[in-house]
Scaffold this active site. Structure first.
Site, PDB file in Angstrom:
ATOM      1  N   HIS A   3      31.840   0.818  58.186  1.00  0.00           N
ATOM      2  CA  HIS A   3      33.155   1.234  57.703  1.00  0.00           C
ATOM      3  C   HIS A   3      33.798   0.146  56.857  1.00  0.00           C
ATOM      4  O   HIS A   3      34.556   0.435  55.927  1.00  0.00           O
ATOM      5  CB  HIS A   3      34.050   1.594  58.894  1.00  0.00           C
ATOM      6  CG  HIS A   3      33.761   2.945  59.452  1.00  0.00           C
ATOM      7  ND1 HIS A   3      34.041   3.314  60.756  1.00  0.00           N
ATOM      8  CD2 HIS A   3      33.212   4.041  58.880  1.00  0.00           C
ATOM      9  CE1 HIS A   3      33.683   4.562  60.945  1.00  0.00           C
ATOM     10  NE2 HIS A   3      33.173   5.025  59.836  1.00  0.00           N
TER      11      HIS A   3
ATOM     12  N   GLU B 208      12.467  13.479  46.453  1.00  0.00           N
ATOM     13  CA  GLU B 208      12.633  12.213  47.168  1.00  0.00           C
ATOM     14  C   GLU B 208      11.327  11.765  47.817  1.00  0.00           C
ATOM     15  O   GLU B 208      11.149  10.592  48.120  1.00  0.00           O
ATOM     16  CB  GLU B 208      13.688  12.366  48.267  1.00  0.00           C
ATOM     17  CG  GLU B 208      15.041  12.799  47.764  1.00  0.00           C
ATOM     18  CD  GLU B 208      15.944  13.243  48.896  1.00  0.00           C
ATOM     19  OE1 GLU B 208      16.778  12.438  49.315  1.00  0.00           O
ATOM     20  OE2 GLU B 208      15.801  14.392  49.352  1.00  0.00           O
TER      21      GLU B 208
ATOM     22  N   ASP C  19      15.646   7.223  47.756  1.00  0.00           N
ATOM     23  CA  ASP C  19      14.630   7.549  48.752  1.00  0.00           C
ATOM     24  C   ASP C  19      13.233   7.582  48.138  1.00  0.00           C
ATOM     25  O   ASP C  19      12.260   7.151  48.766  1.00  0.00           O
ATOM     26  CB  ASP C  19      14.933   8.887  49.422  1.00  0.00           C
ATOM     27  CG  ASP C  19      15.790   8.720  50.669  1.00  0.00           C
ATOM     28  OD1 ASP C  19      15.737   7.641  51.278  1.00  0.00           O
ATOM     29  OD2 ASP C  19      16.524   9.657  51.023  1.00  0.00           O
TER      30      ASP C  19
ATOM     31  N   CYS D 125      19.820  11.843  40.357  1.00  0.00           N
ATOM     32  CA  CYS D 125      21.081  11.689  41.084  1.00  0.00           C
ATOM     33  C   CYS D 125      21.081  10.440  41.960  1.00  0.00           C
ATOM     34  O   CYS D 125      22.041  10.190  42.686  1.00  0.00           O
ATOM     35  CB  CYS D 125      21.385  12.920  41.934  1.00  0.00           C
ATOM     36  SG  CYS D 125      20.180  13.239  43.232  1.00  0.00           S
TER      37      CYS D 125
END
Length: 877
Positions: free
Chosen positions: A470, A708, A732, A779
């Site tokens: 976070h 991927e 990936d 992407c």
């Protein structure tokens, strides 16, 4: 010798128990037997017998037959954690039942989506009495088909050694969240059996159990926090007591067991730093390395951040008084966190607000409070009990192999410190930072990061944490360069030391020369001028000098980002990460909730802009608390992406219905499936979408796949016959091609998407797709890399889907390029042997565009590019 036939207690497919994804059952520590993948929700008695045990969570029951066999039936895996939800017991301990009697009713759909597995085990707890087994195979029908045929020997006579003088352990507080259920009971029983000639009992209150018997231990119904004593007599009594007491105190191998709050004579161990062995050291002593948590470049002075320890008093003022103190502190903490969340919502910062909403949940976590309550009831102060419980939970999370979950330990510590300050009245001073500070800390908390003064703080480095924490998320939202997992030596750097933080390279350079600093400042000034210029032309199309247009769209994760696309010159959405709807919540979003979100995003983008919605992509490094996935040794090669949806089809169907309903809000809405590796997976998801579209009376929409997995790239020509478009997830694809985890502290710098092996796979994908007139987008992170853009265009990529801030710069770069030169450069890149050589071919982004008909620096021209393939059909556009 007695023969016992057990009927199937459930209908379904049988499974060898050795294949169960639970080592305690698979290794037959509970006993030998068989498993059933059920298709109905009523567990029936497999034979006549007496109900010997019935777990309080309702998921397990044991029958004792007239022949003395102990038949344990355990519904699902890790279902004890459901604490009875989804189960209804139809019998009680001591009941005499006949074959076919309903024992437990359960909600099969609920358990399938809330537990690791619904596989139900039927085992003989006292398997040592079974001389011969016959096990069914294939499908069985409850109450009709024989599941097990057993030949039982006579019951053993005599004990395990003389009772003689006994040895008794000190009281052991059981830390297991669900007490001594089947798994920990099996661990204890198997350990007890290793002490030959020793009689071992477990005692709770005035009840005792044979420590060698799983069912006997389960019958004690030991709950978390119960005091258990180990009593032994015979040859190895002292050793047996010592070992069993140790194992019980540590949770008996049960995952998630938190050690009980420390007794008065113990202190909470300090948190240890990550092992130095995982750090990759630079040969230059002035260069410290870490993993990029937030991109950027900064020059500043080191400022060490250290939290002072909050002192607590161990002894309480009375149980009732301490409970009141705890309740008041928790209420106050919730008020503070709610105020922070409201402020962030007011600033339309839902991502940050969600972090503090999660903190509100942590404050009242039932497992945490249960540990605190246990300690308070024993006379400890609320502050002492709270600190011990928080450290216990944080340490357990930090030790997990799952990186994402391990990094949530910092959130527990943050919440813990907030409540502890309220309990003790300690001051929580707002940290004041000097100008141009580069913060250094063992770890920063989300509270620390959210309150940073962006005008004074240039960036930060932490020893703990990672790119998915976070704190890293907050740093990126603030535009602060940050490193995580930095070498521990960084904590010894004196305040005021001048340093250059280069998050792109993962380095902190100490004592740079004045010339280096001047160069950095000049580069920053050039970058700022370029940013202003790029933004001024952001709405112009991305067309190369020789007239080739490239579509530049955005990767987004919610409505807030969708609203920013047009202002930055983006042409639509190349990747909508639908996970934003599923994360930071306790259950899956409904169909209507998803529909409203997708429709709002489509409308924000505009009816003419493409919107590609990726279905839920979780698993691996992205778990969901309410969607348990069995623990895997290598989760990146396990159940993730589309595999999760196919394993839980109702989850996938709900999402597809919502997408299909929202699609009419735009003209170019399409759906994309992640982690497709086989044609069978693509056909299966397309069939599901067609079924749902027919039920809704709506047309299907263009369907694409994420490339991927190398298999998808290699078979692109075959996939192109059935997929409408491709979007290459280079992050990936790179890690799978190189077999290197992109988050690994040592290997991350080598995981470069410009590796020629990855470029070869991209070329294969484009070639196969264009042959069938399909378009190909990128992407992944490579689409935003200025060194990669000309190569990707030269390979024939039709679309670049990039992060929002990158849109103006990428469009501006494309306008400086020539398609012909890019094709030559791409062929050169495919022919070299390393990513370093590839990057050397491309001019630095600060330099001018490619020279005509040559690579970077006037390199000789490569052979002519291959004949162009037919223009792709932009099916989803």
């Amino acid at each position: 010798m007695a023969t016992l036939r057990l009927l199937a207690p459930l209908s379904g497919q049988t499974w060898p128990i050795e294949r169960i994804p639970d080592p305690v059952f698979a290794q037959k520590m509970v006993g030998d037997g068989i498993s059933i993948d059920p298709i109905d929700g009523v567990l029936k008695a497999p034979c006549d017998g007496e109900v010997m045990t019935l777990h309080a969570a309702g998921h397990a029951v044991t029958l004792r037959t007239a022949e003395g066999a102990e038949v344990l039936m355990h519904i699902g895996i890790d279902t004890v954690a459901l604490k009875g939800q989804g189960f209804t017991s139809k019998v009680k301990v001591g009941d005499q039942v006949q074959a076919g009697t309903p024992l437990i009713e359960f909600d099969l759909d609920f358990i399938a989506t809330h537990a690791r597995s619904v596989l139900t085990q039927v085992v003989i707890a006292n398997s040592d009495r079974v001389e011969r087994w016959e096990k069914a195979s294939g499908n069985v029908v409850a109450g009709r088909d024989v599941l097990l045929t057993l030949e039982l020997s006579a019951a053993a006579e005599g004990g395990y050694g003389s009772d003689g003088a006994s040895v008794t352990s000190a009281a052991i507080l059981i830390p297991n969240p669900s007490g001594l259920h089947a798994r920990p009971a099996a661990v204890v029983a198997n350990l007890a059996k290793t002490f030959h000639g020793t009689n071992i009992k477990l005692q709770v209150g005035d009840r005792q159990a044979n420590a060698r018997s799983v069912t006997s231990i389960m019958a004690l119904e030991v709950a978390r926090g119960d005091k258990v004593y180990v009593i032994a007599s015979g040859a190895h009594a002292e050793a047996a007591v010592a070992k069993l007491a140790e194992v019980l105190a540590q949770g008996s191998g049960d995952e998630g067991s938190a050690p009980a709050p420390a007794p008065a004579s113990t202190t909470v161990a300090p948190l240890s730093a990550p092992p130095e062995s995982v750090r990759r050291k630079s040969e230059d002593p002035n260069v410290l390395e870490g993993v990029a948590a937030s991109p950027g470049l900064a020059v500043g002075e080191i400022f060490q951040v250290r939290h002072t320890e909050i002192a607590v008093t161990e002894e309480g003022e009375g149980v009732d008084a301490e409970r009141r103190h705890l309740s008041a502190a928790i209420d106050a903490a919730k008020g503070q966190l709610g105020a922070i969340r409201a402020q962030l919502h007011a600033k339309s910062d839902a991502a940050k607000a969600a972090i503090f909403a999660a903190h509100e949940e942590l404050v009242s976590d039932p497992d945490l409070l249960e540990i605190v309550e246990s300690a308070i009831s024993k006379g400890k102060s609320a502050a002492f009990a709270w600190r011990a419980a928080v450290n216990t939970h944080a340490n357990l999370l930090a030790a997990l192999r799952n990186e994402l979950l391990a990094q949530r330990a910092n959130d527990v510590r943050d919440v813990g410190r907030r409540v502890l300050a309220l309990l003790t009245g300690a001051e929580m001073p707002r940290l004041e930072y000097p100008q141009n500070a580069i913060l250094i800390a063992e770890d920063l908390t989300p509270s620390d990061t959210a309150s940073l003064d962006r005008g004074r703080v240039m960036g930060f480095c932490t020893v703990r944490g990672g790119a998915t924490s976070h704190v890293a998320i907050l740093a990126r939202s603030l535009g602060l360069p940050a490193l995580a997992g930095t070498e521990p030596a960084v904590l010894d750097v004196p305040n005021g030391t001048v340093a250059i933080l280069d998050a792109g390279k993962g380095t902190l350079r100490l004592h740079p020369s004045p010339e280096e600093i001047t160069r950095i400042h000049a580069a920053q000034e050039r970058a700022e001028r370029r940013r202003v210029e790029d933004q001024a032309h952001a709405h112009e199309p991305a067309i190369t000098r020789d007239g080739h247009r490239v579509e530049v769209v955005a990767n987004i994760g919610g409505l807030k980002e969708a609203k920013k696309i047009a202002g930055l010159g983006g042409e639509g959405v190349g990747l909508l990460r639908s996970e934003f709807l599923f994360m930071e919540r306790s259950d899956a979003p409904t169909e209507d909730q998803q529909y409203e979100s997708y429709r709002a995003i489509i409308e924000a983008v505009g009816t003419d802009g493409p919107v590609i919605i990726r279905t839920l992509d979780v698993g691996g490094d992205k778990p969901l608390t309410y969607l348990p996935i069995p623990k895997e040794d290598n989760p990146f090669l396990g159940e993730r992406g589309v595999r999760v949806g196919l394993d839980r089809p109702e989850l996938l169907r709900t999402q597809l219905r919502a997408i299909l309903r929202a699609a009419p809000a735009g003209k170019k809405v399409s759906v994309m499936f992640p982690m497709i590796a086989t044609l069978g997976e693509l056909r299966e998801v397309k069939a599901i979408m067609a079924e749902e579209a027919a039920r809704l009376g709506l047309p299907t929409i263009p369907t694409g796949i994420m490339v991927e997995v190398p298999a998808a790239a290699v078979m692109a020509a075959q996939f192109a016959k059935e997929a409408d478009f491709f979007s290459i997830g280079t992050n990936d694809l790179t890690q799978y091609t190189l077999a290197m985890d992109r988050g690994h502290p040592k290997l991350a710098p080598k995981v470069d998407g410009l590796n020629p092996a990855v470029l070869q796979l991209i070329a294969l994908t484009v070639e196969g797709a264009h042959r069938e007139g399909r378009f190909v987008g990128i992407c992944g992170g490579l689409a935003s890399d200025p060194h990669a853009v000309p190569i990707l265009i030269g390979l024939g990529v039709d679309e670049l889907s990039v992060s929002l801030p990158s849109i103006p710069a990428i469009k501006a770069q494309i306008r400086t390029l020539s398609l012909a030169d890019c094709r030559v450069l791409a062929q050169q890149a495919l022919a070299v042997g390393s990513p370093e050589e590839v990057r050397a071919l491309v001019p630095d982004p600060d330099e001018s565009s490619l020279p005509p008909s040559a690579g970077a620096g006037g390199a000789p021209s490569a052979p002519a590019a291959p004949e162009p393939v037919p223009e792709p059909t932009l099916a989803a556009h």
